[in-house]
Design a protein around this motif. Structure first.
Motif, mmCIF file in Angstrom:
data_model
loop_
_atom_site.group_PDB
_atom_site.id
_atom_site.type_symbol
_atom_site.label_atom_id
_atom_site.label_comp_id
_atom_site.label_asym_id
_atom_site.label_seq_id
_atom_site.Cartn_x
_atom_site.Cartn_y
_atom_site.Cartn_z
ATOM 1 N N ARG A 65 0.820 -1.211 0.000
ATOM 2 C CA ARG A 65 0.000 0.000 0.000
ATOM 3 C C ARG A 65 0.854 1.260 0.000
ATOM 4 O O ARG A 65 0.413 2.301 -0.436
ATOM 5 C CB ARG A 65 -0.907 0.015 1.222
ATOM 6 N N GLU A 66 2.051 1.121 0.548
ATOM 7 C CA GLU A 66 2.976 2.259 0.618
ATOM 8 C C GLU A 66 4.381 1.757 0.372
ATOM 9 O O GLU A 66 4.623 0.553 0.402
ATOM 10 C CB GLU A 66 2.866 2.935 1.986
ATOM 11 N N PRO A 67 5.323 2.652 0.113
ATOM 12 C CA PRO A 67 6.699 2.214 -0.144
ATOM 13 C C PRO A 67 7.250 1.411 1.039
ATOM 14 O O PRO A 67 6.989 1.732 2.198
ATOM 15 C CB PRO A 67 7.472 3.517 -0.317
#
Length: 86
Positions: A65-67
């Motif tokens: 969902r995110e880095p």
């Protein structure tokens, strides 16, 4: 792999108990004895290693969902600290 007929000397009561134990598991004494010998010698594991087979993994990859670079950096720092004794 071929089969070989063998003769062994074993306590009668122990052999009767072993045959009963095998029958409870739906095997004959020869089949169970062969399984136990394989387990003891780890033949199946050695065969897999020698054949260099890799078990198939069954999973669906997910997208983060995110880095994840921050998480990777944190894990590296934790490992570095544990190795350096901090």
């Amino acid at each position: 792999m071929g089969k070989v007929r063998i003769s062994i000397y074993i306590d009668e009561e122990l052999w009767r108990e072993f045959k009963r134990y095998a029958a409870e598991r739906g095997l004959n004494a020869s089949e169970l004895l062969e399984e136990l010998i394989k387990e003891e010698l780890m033949i199946e594991l050695n065969t897999l290693i020698l054949e260099e087979t890799t078990p198939e993994l069954d999973f669906e990859p997910i997208k983060p969902r995110e880095p994840v670079s921050g998480l990777v950096r944190e894990m590296r720092d934790e490992r570095e600290n544990s190795l350096s004794g901090q």
